[in-house]
Design an enzyme around this catalytic site. Sequence first.
Site, mmCIF file in Angstrom:
data_model
loop_
_atom_site.group_PDB
_atom_site.id
_atom_site.type_symbol
_atom_site.label_atom_id
_atom_site.label_comp_id
_atom_site.label_asym_id
_atom_site.label_seq_id
_atom_site.Cartn_x
_atom_site.Cartn_y
_atom_site.Cartn_z
ATOM 1 N N LEU A 9 0.851 -1.192 0.000
ATOM 2 C CA LEU A 9 0.000 0.000 0.000
ATOM 3 C C LEU A 9 0.886 1.241 0.000
ATOM 4 O O LEU A 9 1.510 1.551 1.004
ATOM 5 C CB LEU A 9 -0.894 0.015 1.243
ATOM 6 C CG LEU A 9 -1.819 -1.187 1.464
ATOM 7 C CD1 LEU A 9 -2.514 -1.079 2.817
ATOM 8 C CD2 LEU A 9 -2.841 -1.275 0.335
ATOM 9 N N GLY A 12 5.761 5.151 -2.561
ATOM 10 C CA GLY A 12 6.561 6.380 -2.596
ATOM 11 C C GLY A 12 8.031 6.022 -2.432
ATOM 12 O O GLY A 12 8.491 4.990 -2.943
ATOM 13 N N VAL A 14 9.882 4.936 0.238
ATOM 14 C CA VAL A 14 10.181 3.673 0.918
ATOM 15 C C VAL A 14 9.586 2.487 0.159
ATOM 16 O O VAL A 14 10.208 1.430 0.050
ATOM 17 C CB VAL A 14 9.676 3.703 2.382
ATOM 18 C CG1 VAL A 14 9.889 2.361 3.055
ATOM 19 C CG2 VAL A 14 10.365 4.812 3.157
ATOM 20 N N GLY A 15 8.411 2.687 -0.393
ATOM 21 C CA GLY A 15 7.781 1.612 -1.166
ATOM 22 C C GLY A 15 8.636 1.216 -2.357
ATOM 23 O O GLY A 15 8.855 0.019 -2.621
ATOM 24 N N ALA A 33 15.244 -16.859 3.933
ATOM 25 C CA ALA A 33 13.876 -17.072 4.422
ATOM 26 C C ALA A 33 13.394 -18.497 4.170
ATOM 27 O O ALA A 33 12.429 -18.944 4.787
ATOM 28 C CB ALA A 33 12.930 -16.090 3.752
ATOM 29 N N ALA A 43 -0.883 -0.901 -4.495
ATOM 30 C CA ALA A 43 -1.929 0.122 -4.577
ATOM 31 C C ALA A 43 -1.308 1.489 -4.379
ATOM 32 O O ALA A 43 -0.549 1.700 -3.427
ATOM 33 C CB ALA A 43 -2.993 -0.121 -3.514
ATOM 34 N N GLY A 134 14.663 3.766 11.238
ATOM 35 C CA GLY A 134 14.915 3.287 9.873
ATOM 36 C C GLY A 134 15.491 1.891 9.817
ATOM 37 O O GLY A 134 14.871 0.927 10.259
ATOM 38 N N ASP A 201 7.884 13.670 15.690
ATOM 39 C CA ASP A 201 8.310 12.400 15.086
ATOM 40 C C ASP A 201 9.149 11.586 16.081
ATOM 41 O O ASP A 201 8.920 10.384 16.268
ATOM 42 C CB ASP A 201 9.127 12.707 13.820
ATOM 43 C CG ASP A 201 9.726 11.456 13.217
ATOM 44 O OD1 ASP A 201 8.979 10.668 12.613
ATOM 45 O OD2 ASP A 201 10.951 11.257 13.362
ATOM 46 N N LYS A 205 8.352 7.778 17.992
ATOM 47 C CA LYS A 205 9.285 6.658 18.077
ATOM 48 C C LYS A 205 9.613 6.319 19.530
ATOM 49 O O LYS A 205 9.684 5.147 19.911
ATOM 50 C CB LYS A 205 10.555 6.987 17.298
ATOM 51 C CG LYS A 205 10.302 7.143 15.788
ATOM 52 C CD LYS A 205 11.468 7.845 15.098
ATOM 53 C CE LYS A 205 11.236 8.034 13.613
ATOM 54 N NZ LYS A 205 12.204 8.977 13.007
#
Lengths: 436, 436
Positions: A9, A12, A14-15, A33, A43, A134, A201, A205
Amino acid sequence: MKSIKVGLLGIGTVGAGTFNVLKRNQEEIARRAGRAIEIVMVADLNEERARQLVGEQCEVVSDGNLVVNHPDVDIVIELIGGYGVAKDLVLKAIANGKHVVTANKALLATHGDEIFKAAQAKGVMVAYEAAVAGGIPIIKALREGLTANRIEWIAGIINGTTNFILSEMRDKGSDFDTVLKEAQRLGYAEADPTFDIEGVDAAHKATLMSAIAFGIPVQFEKAHIEGITKLEAVDIRYAEQLGYRIKLLGIAKRTEQGIELRVHPTLIPSKRLIANVEGAMNAVVVQGDAVGPTLYYGKGAGSEPTASAVIADLVDIARLADAQPEHRVPHLAFQPHSMSDLPILPIAEVTTSYYLRLHVADKLGVLANVTSILAESTISVDAMMQKEPALGETQTDIIILTHQTQEKNVEAAIKKIEALPTVLGKVTKLRLEHLS
Amino acid sequence: MKSIKVGLLGIGTVGAGTFNVLKRNQEEIARRAGRAIEIVMVADLNEERARQLVGEQCEVVSDGNLVVNHPDVDIVIELIGGYGVAKDLVLKAIANGKHVVTANKALLATHGDEIFKAAQAKGVMVAYEAAVAGGIPIIKALREGLTANRIEWIAGIINGTTNFILSEMRDKGSDFDTVLKEAQRLGYAEADPTFDIEGVDAAHKATLMSAIAFGIPVQFEKAHIEGITKLEAVDIRYAEQLGYRIKLLGIAKRTEQGIELRVHPTLIPSKRLIANVEGAMNAVVVQGDAVGPTLYYGKGAGSEPTASAVIADLVDIARLADAQPEHRVPHLAFQPHSMSDLPILPIAEVTTSYYLRLHVADKLGVLANVTSILAESTISVDAMMQKEPALGETQTDIIILTHQTQEKNVEAAIKKIEALPTVLGKVTKLRLEHLS
């Protein structure tokens, strides 16, 4: 083995990083994995841009509902941000029995309890390594690496924008406004930097870290938050002369009375490793009763560093998906039925050391008046520095570092000091942590 | 939920720490793990001392076989050390279907492949967070926190004894032998410090990290190992003047030709965070392609810091015990069927930068001769420093920092330089890493 299918979803910064790193390192990640992890659906409101980024490899839609409702999707990554659509889609994904990975600290710090409760009831995981610092695996360290410990305190440089600004202010002796503009020009600060520079911010965190360190619910609304907008270059300079650096720290500390949860500019001894974390880098110090201090350092933001954390969560979920739900790592590190009800302390009841800067008339007896007020308030002085007045000036600065005392005690003393006729204007108060 | 029952082999410093921390923090640990973790049986040759330490709470025996064969024991903690009895008991525990936690880096770096293979076949876990860097959760960071990344290199201060000695040599300008004696007096170095000061202990740890970073078998026998016994105070001083600190680093680096695995004194730029890790503290820098550099810092040894790592492994096992074996974190981070066969490079084929100290006759043309040898060898010079001869002396030192080149190339150049009549004695060669 069956691959894990992921719906994304929001594609941007990070996506896109997540998509690219998953693709670039797909073979290496699958070797770890034990199965392939593939993004099958994206999306984004900007469908065209999303299509350009992902090519023909996966389905692109504009409506996130199509992702969270899709029967093939095992894990939903939420990178939309904010509290609106993001919250709605995360809750829908959980209701549909999908695991969730999110980098959304604002959402979790404010609505985390609701989200984790829903996930618990449904037996799915909500992972959020990317929400704090991060690419540094600090959530993993706190939830898993330090499980032996009674955690005593955490102090972190967890906002890169403000650390960049503070580093520049110190390096160049510039004031806040000048450096902020420079940071915006270089892309280290956003056009609207309010959340960063006002400490919001960092407080999101710190709230998440306080919850997993002490086993308390997320209580962002009780965090004490001060940003760096009022910090003056002169205080950075004086602190330096006294052997300290000023950093915006997110602090969570356990005391017998309750939990301190606070974000504010803080003097730290220059010789501490964390005092030497410069530029946009992040670092978190965790004090555990068995392990002592440990420190975690790295890039706290950016496309691929944040993607690194998102993907680590995907691998964890791929591994733990078939463990009994009650054996997986609890969302907030402690089992939901055994949370602590230790209260968050109001700032007036916080205990720390202080840096006080007084602007005074250079007259006999000023120092005696000030120190006697401190003595009456049982505030003991750790260091003091009086500057010579500049040539032709009759005013000067006195800097006082106190030993530990309660905030309300120091506030009362400051009121009395400010009432002295020889003390000009307001007293500047900063907090000081020895981190030892 | 049913508690996890643990048998402890060896209750020395770390064993006692593990017992004490588990007891002190039992409530907090159970709140995290979702079940109680209890030591039900302890084996130690010194039964009397063991009994004094654990009281009446659990069974004490002198024969470790009774622990690894006991039907009630779910997890065996091996804290005996060495390769003999420890290996035998670990393999027996595995054969009996018990999970194993060990702090034994020597054992795993030399017999790890055999042990992990046995564990894999039996479907049990062998966890070893405590084997590298004590309480710092670096194994967890590498195996789980950074799974998104192609790891490029790791560089760590992973032996506290040698870092303490190097810090003292630098602070006080003392030579190695003096500081070693001091370290032994203070308990920072053992009576027989060979494994520490010769770099063997660091090489065990670097070997383990190289395996989990790159997905290769443990190959301790191929590690290049140099300790700090030959390091001279004068080189620490010259390095400092050029902006570098000397640390004993364990380095594992991936190159296209193969893996570099080496332990040696190394110049690092003073401004790097890891260069400022002093005393007996440990720190590891990991460079990943997505996350960039991350650093992990803390106590690398000691009773409770090491216990912190042992107990974190117990909690992990308590959680993952019922996951499908193939979904648990693989012993060496990568699935056993997908290990890499990248070779470990011999030291002659390693590429790095160098610090060279030449003792020369203060005569015209020396420098020209040396620099022309370097130029012929295509070794480019990054910095050079020639000291004035002391009053009345006719000999002096030349220090050269080179750019990156292959070890065999530098060795050949050194041979030629040593053949020059104006160069007196052997050239001192140290390696230099920029860690950027």
